[in-house]
Write an enzyme that holds these catalytic residues in place. Sequence first.
Site, PDB file in Angstrom:
ATOM      1  N   CYS A  51       0.823  -1.211   0.000  1.00 55.45           N
ATOM      2  CA  CYS A  51       0.000   0.000   0.000  1.00 55.45           C
ATOM      3  C   CYS A  51       0.857   1.261   0.000  1.00 55.45           C
ATOM      4  O   CYS A  51       0.377   2.331  -0.384  1.00 55.45           O
ATOM      5  CB  CYS A  51      -0.950   0.012   1.194  1.00 55.45           C
ATOM      6  SG  CYS A  51      -0.133   0.004   2.798  1.00 55.45           S
ATOM      7  N   ARG A  53       4.329   1.319  -1.259  1.00 54.96           N
ATOM      8  CA  ARG A  53       5.473   1.330  -2.174  1.00 54.96           C
ATOM      9  C   ARG A  53       5.323   0.313  -3.297  1.00 54.96           C
ATOM     10  O   ARG A  53       4.658  -0.714  -3.143  1.00 54.96           O
ATOM     11  CB  ARG A  53       6.778   1.073  -1.418  1.00 54.96           C
ATOM     12  CG  ARG A  53       6.921  -0.317  -0.844  1.00 54.96           C
ATOM     13  CD  ARG A  53       8.243  -0.475  -0.092  1.00 54.96           C
ATOM     14  NE  ARG A  53       8.304   0.405   1.060  1.00 54.96           N
ATOM     15  CZ  ARG A  53       9.128   1.451   1.165  1.00 54.96           C
ATOM     16  NH1 ARG A  53       9.985   1.723   0.195  1.00 54.96           N
ATOM     17  NH2 ARG A  53       9.123   2.213   2.239  1.00 54.96           N
ATOM     18  N   SER A 110       9.650   2.667   6.059  1.00 51.36           N
ATOM     19  CA  SER A 110       8.194   2.529   6.033  1.00 51.36           C
ATOM     20  C   SER A 110       7.507   3.831   6.416  1.00 51.36           C
ATOM     21  O   SER A 110       8.088   4.682   7.099  1.00 51.36           O
ATOM     22  CB  SER A 110       7.746   1.428   6.999  1.00 51.36           C
ATOM     23  OG  SER A 110       8.236   0.173   6.601  1.00 51.36           O
ATOM     24  N   GLN A 117       5.100  -5.547   9.191  1.00 48.88           N
ATOM     25  CA  GLN A 117       4.467  -6.145   8.011  1.00 48.88           C
ATOM     26  C   GLN A 117       5.409  -6.241   6.822  1.00 48.88           C
ATOM     27  O   GLN A 117       5.356  -7.187   6.050  1.00 48.88           O
ATOM     28  CB  GLN A 117       3.245  -5.315   7.595  1.00 48.88           C
ATOM     29  CG  GLN A 117       1.933  -5.787   8.185  1.00 48.88           C
ATOM     30  CD  GLN A 117       0.777  -4.996   7.597  1.00 48.88           C
ATOM     31  OE1 GLN A 117       0.639  -3.802   7.842  1.00 48.88           O
ATOM     32  NE2 GLN A 117      -0.039  -5.653   6.815  1.00 48.88           N
ATOM     33  N   GLU A 193      -4.109  -9.396   5.694  1.00 47.97           N
ATOM     34  CA  GLU A 193      -3.360  -9.109   6.920  1.00 47.97           C
ATOM     35  C   GLU A 193      -3.739  -7.758   7.513  1.00 47.97           C
ATOM     36  O   GLU A 193      -3.889  -7.622   8.730  1.00 47.97           O
ATOM     37  CB  GLU A 193      -1.855  -9.152   6.629  1.00 47.97           C
ATOM     38  CG  GLU A 193      -1.008  -8.992   7.876  1.00 47.97           C
ATOM     39  CD  GLU A 193       0.483  -9.075   7.590  1.00 47.97           C
ATOM     40  OE1 GLU A 193       1.259  -8.991   8.552  1.00 47.97           O
ATOM     41  OE2 GLU A 193       0.863  -9.220   6.409  1.00 47.97           O
ATOM     42  N   SER A 195      -6.606  -6.091   7.246  1.00 49.53           N
ATOM     43  CA  SER A 195      -7.939  -6.171   7.846  1.00 49.53           C
ATOM     44  C   SER A 195      -7.898  -6.924   9.168  1.00 49.53           C
ATOM     45  O   SER A 195      -8.554  -6.532  10.143  1.00 49.53           O
ATOM     46  CB  SER A 195      -8.912  -6.853   6.882  1.00 49.53           C
ATOM     47  OG  SER A 195      -9.101  -6.084   5.719  1.00 49.53           O
TER      48      SER A 195
END
EC number: 1.2.1.70
Length: 436
Positions: A51, A53, A110, A117, A193, A195
């Site tokens: 979401c 990169r 990040s 994650q 993952e 959600s």
Amino acid sequence: MHYLIVSYSHKNTDIATRERLAFDNGVRSESFLRELVANKFINEGILLSTCNRVEFILSVKEAHKAGDFLMEKLSEYSKIPKEELSERADVYEDTGAIHHLFCVCSSLDSLVVGETQIAGQLKSAFKFAYDGGFCSQKLSRAMHFAFKCAASVRNCTEISKNPVSVASASVSKAKDILGDLGGDTAIVVGLGEMSQLTIKHLTALGCNVILVNRDKAKAEAFAKEFGGMVSVEGFPRLGELLNHHKMLFSATGAPHTVISKDMVEPKSFRRYWFDLAVPRDIEAFESETIRIFAVDDLQEIVNKNLSLREEQAKRAYGIIGRFTQEFYKWLQSLSVDPIIKAMREQAKEAALKEITKAISKGYLPKECEKSVEKIIHNSFNTFLHHPTIKLKEISEEPQSDTVVEAVKLLFGIQEDGLMLDRYKCEYDTTSKEREE
């Protein structure tokens, strides 16, 4: 061989553009990677799409020509002009590429520093590329080292202690707006993952959840973990549900929107929708009573997270710098070890040949063969000891390539004879011994 990474992330690319660049681990990713590695300048490739990169991790023959080909193909795929893609991209080569890869895997690059994650997402991308035959020795070495680096960062710093994630940031934002969420009900769309993390954060605050998912059986199995706080509905009821509850979190991973403006009915109460997917799940539209938050809108919470983790990040960067240096030392030693072995094999072969000749001509009694072999073996080991040590020392220096090539030329050692493929990821098996 060179390492090359081309990166589009929350740092240099807005969410609308990232949507157009996004891939999933499916047919589109496979097709794109196949085109890349078919190019004569590209040896191996991994495609990371999350979401926050889209990154292309490559092993290439010529970085400039490989990068130019990538831009052409990416422009065809995304319908974004090649010039714009080139201007937006952060491009890293060789040492810079490895350092960036280690930073990404360790979650220092990040949106939410310290989230865990990304390492899992990188492992999935690596596995997809490896299973598809798009990456092998060169990228495997880099990826395994990246995972070890990330583990060291987690173990030696507190950067992942009480980690903030995009999921937790969205729930935190909802709590800031609405206050106590205990007893409220939120809709969560999808069961990936992101959600699942969102549901865990919501239920921890006492908020009930309606989980909307296409696979109801899978969703119901997951819901059992929460003792009645999570109920399950199918997608046909999504339109009805989103008009009766004030909170919605969506992260489906679908390549298109799943919630559109025409699904919305006018209501007097205010609604807060959190779109955690890229490409976005929710169609962009204006409404006086609905506020839509995308991933990039969580920056305030992210900045707070950054300041809290700044000291730990400094320590983490030190670890990453050390691992980057260690990686290149290790690579260079891999190229030297087979040469040393070949030198010793040549010496052994020459000695055995002379012993056999001496026996056949009667210069040496047959019964003395083993003793003489041992003496000569010790002799050439002693003779080669200093060159071996020196060659290993030189392998850590910038001019190592020139010296190594000269040694190979002097001893007539052919590249094919070194069987470098045998040395695939030896760090995995030897590093524990070195660390102990």
